[in-house]
Design an enzyme around this catalytic site. Structure first.
Site, PDB file in Angstrom:
ATOM      1  N   ASP A 185       7.251  -4.878 -15.958  1.00  0.00           N
ATOM      2  CA  ASP A 185       6.035  -4.801 -15.341  1.00  0.00           C
ATOM      3  C   ASP A 185       5.286  -3.503 -15.870  1.00  0.00           C
ATOM      4  O   ASP A 185       4.698  -2.608 -15.099  1.00  0.00           O
ATOM      5  CB  ASP A 185       5.754  -4.810 -13.875  1.00  0.00           C
ATOM      6  CG  ASP A 185       4.694  -5.274 -13.368  1.00  0.00           C
ATOM      7  OD1 ASP A 185       3.876  -5.988 -14.224  1.00  0.00           O
ATOM      8  OD2 ASP A 185       4.169  -5.036 -12.273  1.00  0.00           O
ATOM      9  N   GLN A 214       0.886  -1.110  -0.096  1.00  0.00           N
ATOM     10  CA  GLN A 214      -0.044   0.047   0.000  1.00  0.00           C
ATOM     11  C   GLN A 214       0.631   1.011  -0.073  1.00  0.00           C
ATOM     12  O   GLN A 214       1.982   1.210   0.653  1.00  0.00           O
ATOM     13  CB  GLN A 214      -0.928  -0.074   1.150  1.00  0.00           C
ATOM     14  CG  GLN A 214      -2.043   0.939   1.362  1.00  0.00           C
ATOM     15  CD  GLN A 214      -2.966   0.820   2.417  1.00  0.00           C
ATOM     16  OE1 GLN A 214      -3.750  -0.273   2.083  1.00  0.00           O
ATOM     17  NE2 GLN A 214      -2.916   1.340   3.215  1.00  0.00           N
TER      18      GLN A 214
END
Length: 553
Positions: A289, A139
């Site tokens: 990614d 997070q």
């Protein structure tokens, strides 16, 4: 079947329940564990009446989303393995998003304070407990350092490692069952897929590794006007906490905003391709990614937009050999030289050395000719690479993890480029780059560069050269080399003699032992053979002594 712990058994039941709820009963009841209970399908009310179901791929995606972060991440990774999946499933799994609930900001504070042994008020001028983003692994929170820099603080989810280990161990069990009881699934090598996933996700749990990746990529593009990589604040990095410079930009998926800012979309699309090939062929270190959620655009100068990258948990590298063969493959493809493509695959070791090049060439031609009937600007590099891998799998091509990452990144970049500018001609953008790189690798410049790289070593050894040359020439003149060859030949002859003697002793001894056994057996069945036991005993002892003597040789 591997033994399940009580926790794994409960989790397995939950997984099967989710699969059935999404209409994937056929998957559950074709497994070895549940096949005897296949009749239960007809007891479920939702199977009593025919109803219109969503496509299979959609149901699989939704089931993974319901199973939670680890399975979402697994689905995302699996979507890159198009050599294993049907196209509809791979396309649908690409839509998986980390739509996971946030965890409380005070928990993030506690994790940070435990990692640094300090209060967050002492570490930061301010810390926003409301997260900027939340993903399956970590997070992100906004903060300001005491020195005034705006930063983001990436915090791993609390107790995420035990959850990952539990679900990975369960995935291993499922993979082993699939490989054991389904020949079709065995061909997909499920255990190896899980091994690859485990390595990827455990690497992402180490934020020190991600920080190192970001620093390396930042150095590679230092001073570049093409790609910006945020700075890592190393004093604030731990295994589960990462502090980086906060960046601002337009998310690349927000095409409408980019158009409103009069961004040069053609330049932006081509720039993405150039950045990709620069990372792969010049730096040999590429962001693996690069999906739209990890890319922003700095539109300070709309006519010269700049990419901004985030999230560096997965990076790829290629060996010098892989890079050269890949570049040659691309060039050979667009020249339709399928024989060279097939030959390159064999030479690189990507397919077994005994593969018949002419058969492989024919298979590649049948796949690629329909593609080349299209205009060059409509040809997909990513799809070309994908079809090639799928064809090579029929010839027992081993999975090349570095090429899988490359394929995934190329598909992302290409799809993104054509979303930004549908008329993007990928070949026109990439061909000059590949040709220049090949020239640098095999031309005079490559030889000069290699000489330059080796020069410090050569200079260091130069003072020893005259002495070594003199000793070598003198030894040759004195016949020492000839004498050494004679000595080596004598040693080889002696060793052969010893081996021959050893073989003779062992063979004779074994024959004596066998003869003793026969005589002893005859003595029991034919008593009139006088002295047989004594003869057998003497023969056996002699045989044992001969074998021992032979082994000592």
């Amino acid at each position: 079947m591997p033994l399940l712990t009580p926790g794994q058994f409960i989790r397995m039941l939950h997984i099967n329940w989710v699969l059935m709820r999404h209409g994937l009963d056929d998957i559950v009841f074709t497994t070895h564990l549940f096949r005897p209970f296949r009749f239960i399908i007809y007891l479920f009310p939702w199977n009593w009446f025919r109803r219109k179901r969503k496509p299979r791929a959609v149901r699989m995606r939704e089931a993974l989303e319901d199973l939670g972060p680890i399975f979402i991440k697994f689905g995302q990774m699996l979507s890159t393995r198009r050599d294993l999946l049907a196209d509809d499933i791979a396309d649908e799994l690409q839509r998986l998003q980390d739509n996971v609930p946030v965890f409380p900001g005070n928990q993030a504070r506690n994790i940070i304070e435990k990692a640094f042994g300090e209060n967050t008020d002492d570490l930061f001028e301010s810390f926003d407990e409301q997260p900027l983003a939340s993903a399956s692994i970590a997070q992100v929170h906004a903060a300001v350092l005491k020195t005034g820099e705006e930063v983001i603080v990436k915090v791993l989810r609390p107790d995420i490692l035990p959850v990952i280990k539990r679900d990975i161990s369960l995935l291993y069990i499922i993979a082993e069952l699939a490989a054991r009881y389904s020949s079709q699934l065995r061909r997909l090598r499920p255990v190896e897929v899980i091994e690859e996933y485990e390595k990827t996700i455990l690497d992402e749990l180490d934020l020190l590794r991600e920080a190192a990746n970001a620093s390396q990529l930042r150095r590679n593009f230092e001073g570049s006007n093409d790609l910006y990589v945020p700075e890592v604040y190393w004093d604030y990095v731990r295994k589960n906490v990462l502090v980086m410079e906060r960046i601002y930009g337009t998310p690349i998926r927000d095409v409408d905003s980019l158009l409103e800012q009069n961004t040069d979309m053609e330049r932006l699309a081509a720039l993405g391709v150039e950045i990709f090939f620069t990372q792969v062929f010049s730096h040999n270190f590429f962001h693996a990614d690069m999906h739209p959620g990890n890319i922003f655009v700095d539109t300070t100068d709309p006519k010269n937009p700049k990419y901004v990258a985030v999230d560096f948990g997965i990076m790829g590298t290629l060996s010098q050999t892989d890079k050269r063969y890949l570049a040659e493959n691309f060039l050979a493809f667009f020249q339709r030289d399928y024989y060279k493509v097939a030959k390159l695959h064999v030479e690189s070791g990507w397919v077994p050395s005994h593969t018949r090049v002419d058969e492989f060439e024919s298979a590649i031609r049948s796949v690629c000719e329909p593609i080349f009937e299209k205009p060059l600007k409509e040809i997909s590099f990513g799809q070309l690479l994908l079809r090639l891998f799928q064809t090579a799998r029929r010839f027992n091509m081993e999975v090349q993890p570095q090429l899988v990452l490359l394929q995934k990144t190329l598909l992302n970049i290409e799809g993104l480029g054509r979303q930004l500018y549908p008329e993007l001609d990928l070949w026109r953008t990439a061909k000059p780059f590949l040709e220049q790189w090949m020239e640098e690798q095999v031309g005079a410049r490559a030889m000069l560069r290699a000489l330059k790289d080796d020069m410090p070593y050569l200079v260091e050894k130069l003072p020893e050269m005259p002495g070594l040359i003199y000793k070598s020439l003198k030894a040759y003149a004195d016949g020492e080399y000839h004498q050494q060859q004679l000595d080596d030949m004598r040693k080889i002859r002696q060793q052969l003699d010893r081996n021959h003697q050893r073989s003779t002793y062992v063979t004779s001894g074994s024959a004596a032992i066998i003869g003793a056994s026969v005589i002893y057996a005859l003595a029991d069945s034919v008593p009139m053979i006088l002295g047989a036991p004594v003869l057998a005993w003497l023969s056996g002892i002699t045989g044992v002594l001969l074998v021992i003597n032979g082994l000592k040789k």
